[in-house]
Scaffold this active site. Structure first.
Site, mmCIF file in Angstrom:
data_model
loop_
_atom_site.group_PDB
_atom_site.id
_atom_site.type_symbol
_atom_site.label_atom_id
_atom_site.label_comp_id
_atom_site.label_asym_id
_atom_site.label_seq_id
_atom_site.Cartn_x
_atom_site.Cartn_y
_atom_site.Cartn_z
ATOM 1 N N HIS A 166 17.474 -11.614 118.417
ATOM 2 C CA HIS A 166 16.289 -11.342 117.588
ATOM 3 C C HIS A 166 16.071 -9.839 117.397
ATOM 4 C CE1 HIS A 166 12.156 -13.217 116.534
ATOM 5 N NE2 HIS A 166 12.224 -12.027 115.966
ATOM 6 N N HIS B 69 15.217 -6.749 114.318
ATOM 7 C CA HIS B 69 14.857 -6.412 112.929
ATOM 8 C C HIS B 69 15.535 -5.085 112.591
ATOM 9 C CE1 HIS B 69 11.792 -9.595 112.551
ATOM 10 N NE2 HIS B 69 11.562 -9.368 113.832
ATOM 11 N N LEU B 70 16.494 -5.144 111.664
ATOM 12 C CA LEU B 70 17.224 -3.925 111.304
ATOM 13 C C LEU B 70 16.639 -3.237 110.067
ATOM 14 C CD1 LEU B 70 20.950 -4.978 111.994
ATOM 15 C CD2 LEU B 70 19.476 -3.514 113.399
ATOM 16 N N ASN C 270 13.582 -10.976 107.440
ATOM 17 C CA ASN C 270 12.372 -10.490 106.751
ATOM 18 C C ASN C 270 12.530 -9.052 106.256
ATOM 19 O OD1 ASN C 270 12.240 -9.472 109.397
ATOM 20 N ND2 ASN C 270 10.005 -9.546 109.478
ATOM 21 N N ASP D 211 11.204 -15.910 110.308
ATOM 22 C CA ASP D 211 10.516 -15.074 111.295
ATOM 23 C C ASP D 211 9.523 -14.090 110.678
ATOM 24 O OD1 ASP D 211 10.058 -14.224 114.032
ATOM 25 O OD2 ASP D 211 10.919 -12.340 113.374
ATOM 26 N N HIS E 289 9.387 -18.860 114.599
ATOM 27 C CA HIS E 289 8.294 -17.992 115.072
ATOM 28 C C HIS E 289 7.058 -18.885 115.129
ATOM 29 C CE1 HIS E 289 5.700 -14.186 114.472
ATOM 30 N NE2 HIS E 289 4.861 -15.186 114.295
ATOM 31 N N HIS F 150 10.721 -15.753 120.736
ATOM 32 C CA HIS F 150 9.707 -15.001 121.521
ATOM 33 C C HIS F 150 8.549 -15.831 122.087
ATOM 34 C CE1 HIS F 150 8.037 -15.094 117.486
ATOM 35 N NE2 HIS F 150 8.687 -14.035 117.067
ATOM 36 N N ASP G 63 13.252 -8.806 119.969
ATOM 37 C CA ASP G 63 12.326 -8.690 118.835
ATOM 38 C C ASP G 63 12.096 -7.219 118.470
ATOM 39 O OD1 ASP G 63 10.729 -9.371 116.708
ATOM 40 O OD2 ASP G 63 9.058 -10.133 117.897
HETATM 41 O O1 DOR Z 1 5.701 -8.236 116.127
HETATM 42 C C1 DOR Z 1 6.443 -8.698 115.276
HETATM 43 N N1 DOR Z 1 7.067 -7.920 114.375
HETATM 44 N N2 DOR Z 1 6.612 -10.011 115.236
HETATM 45 C C2 DOR Z 1 7.293 -10.592 114.252
HETATM 46 O O2 DOR Z 1 7.422 -11.779 114.269
HETATM 47 C C3 DOR Z 1 7.839 -9.806 113.131
HETATM 48 C C4 DOR Z 1 8.092 -8.434 113.536
HETATM 49 C C5 DOR Z 1 8.332 -7.499 112.394
HETATM 50 O O3 DOR Z 1 9.110 -7.813 111.507
HETATM 51 O O4 DOR Z 1 7.790 -6.387 112.406
HETATM 52 ZN ZN ZN Z 2 8.668 -13.417 115.161
#
Ligand code: DOR
Ligand code: ZN
Length: 454
Positions: free
Chosen positions: A79, A81-82, A113, A171, A198, A251, A324
């Site tokens: 998990h 986020h790039l 996302n 997510d 999520h 998470h 995450d």
């Molecule tokens: O805290 C979070 N940030 N939870 C998520 O599910 C998405 C993520 C984000 O993309 O910033």
């Molecule tokens: Zn999430």
């Protein structure tokens, strides 16, 4: 390409349950030989003069001395986020995978996302091309469950899987309805994949900011209740049970959700789940100290929830530690607590937090800890060639010094973003070297130019 020998390390492979000192020989990206010093059948790895597999002499191999260090399978993050495409000011595939390498991760699953959302083949291809060109570690894209992650229409799972999706997730939000979830699970099962959810009820998600508890009341902030997570976990377990398909809970953060998953596993439901370092390290009290750098979804919860998460990690209910990693611009995080975006960075402090909160207090041992970071997420992804230190597996390895004392400094981070509550925290145990397919991508605090050839 020259081979590589990692000598004198304490090799701990949670998959093969090996814990012994010796040498790991790597050629053409894969582990070709493991020579244990204590093995009665050889004179000791250090004295071996040629590769057993190929007969190549030792002097044709580059040598990395891992004395005093642990040699683990490379960590696999389910998990991450790039942010590329669309959020490159906060992170790129290059900077996010550099942070991953610095954290000991040889592979990351990047969440869909992005802007645009990874719900179609062209975004998928773009991510894979950028990863090939600029990434330091393996990048496994997660595709959206629904178009635009809007919760209406399913994406083309078959085509996305064929193009490289490792699983499916909306997510940032839950898969919107139970019917959509069941449909998604049916199709995921058919294409040999799974859905990572999520878990947060859509109605409750709207204006809550932190955990609905005493800190929220004290600060007069709208709360995100546990029930919003628990009800979705319950729904997803029901959907997995009815479809016979695999659902993965992202998470996990509440005691209730942990016990729902524990019970479902006992009933034989195909459910797995992950927990983040922040959810096993911090409670909602941290919000008072760290402000928006302790704001994320799901929120930091109460001490009883943290205890339940730790218990779940120890007893096998929780399958993986996932970061995450959610980079955000400092300017966005400075907008004030209520307006700041949710999320904190996580790749570079993950191992240190796991050691500090789980291993050093004795909640779990090295096998279990490294399993949660490597072999278990690799198994969830259906990659037996990763997450093991064993002949035939990829030379994706993390060399860590369990005794090095250090201070995590957000300013030294390889991530573009600095949104972490762990800045200035003192730790014992640090990643020294990360290898991907037999190539060193990170070593002693610095990235190795050239990146991964994977
Ligand atoms: O805290 C979070 N940030 N939870 C998520 O599910 C998405 C993520 C984000 O993309 O910033
Ligand atoms: Zn999430």
């Amino acid at each position: 390409m020259a081979g590589l020998i990692i000598t004198n390390g304490r090799i701990i492979c949670p998959r093969t349950r090996r814990d012994a000192t010796g040498d790991v020989w790597i050629e053409e990206g894969r582990i070709v030989d493991i020579e244990l010093q204590s093995s009665p059948t050889n004179s000791g790895g250090r004295n071996k003069s040629a590769s057993m597999a190929t007969g190549k002499p030792r002097n044709q191999f580059e040598e990395i001395d891992a004395r005093g260090c642990i040699v683990s399978p490379g960590f696999v993050d389910l998990h991450t986020h790039l942010r590329e495409p669309g959020g490159e000011e906060a992170e790129t595939i290059a900077t996010g995978t550099a942070a991953a390498a610095a954290g000991g991760f040889s592979a990351v699953c990047c969440m869909p996302n992005t802007r645009p959302v990874n719900d179609n083949i062209s975004v998928m291809k773009m991510i894979l091309e950028r990863a090939q060109a600029t990434g330091s570690v393996r990048v496994f894209p997660v595709a959206a469950v629904s178009i635009g992650s809007r919760g209406e229409q399913l994406t083309d799972f078959e085509a996305l899987k064929a193009a490289g999706a490792v699983c499916f997730s909306d997510d940032g939000k839950a898969v919107r309805t139970e019917t959509l979830m069941k449909n998604a699970l049916e199709v995921a099962k058919r294409v040999g994949s799974f859905v990572s959810d999520h878990c947060e009820a859509w109605n409750a998600a709207e204006d809550g900011v932190i955990h609905d508890g005493s800190v929220a009341r004290e600060l007069g902030i709208r709360g995100l209740p546990r029930s919003s997570e628990d009800s979705m976990v319950e729904r997803d377990i029901r959907a997995a049970e009815q479809t016979g398909a695999h659902v993965h809970i992202a998470h996990i953060s509440t005691a209730g959700a942990v016990s729902l998953v524990r019970h479902a596993k006992q009933q034989g439901v195909a459910v797995t789940c992950e927990a983040t370092p922040h959810h096993f390290s911090l409670t909602d009290e941290a919000v008072k100290k760290y402000g928006a750098d302790a704001k994320m979804k799901p929120p930091l919860r109460a001490a009883s929830d943290v205890e339940a998460v730790v218990e779940g990690l120890a007893d096998g209910t929780i399958d993986a530690i996932a970061t995450d990693h959610a980079p955000h611009l400092a300017s966005e995080k400075a907008q004030g607590f209520a307006a700041a975006p949710f999320g904190i960075t996580g790749l570079e402090a993950a191992l240190a937090l796991a050691l500090q909160q789980l291993l050093q207090p004795g909640h779990l041992d090295w096998f279990r800890l490294l399993e949660l970071l490597s072999s278990s997420p690799a198994r969830i992804l259906g990659r037996p060639d990763l997450g093991r230190v064993d002949v035939g597996a990829w030379g994706d390895l993390t060399i860590l010094d369990p005794n090095q004392e250090w201070v995590f400094r957000a300013s030294d981070s390889f991530s573009k973003s600095r949104n972490t509550p762990f800045d200035g925290w003192k730790f014992r145990g640090r990643v020294r070297t990360t290898l991907v397919a037999g190539k060193v991508v990170f070593e002693a605090g610095a990235m190795r130019p050239g990146g991964a050839d994977h």
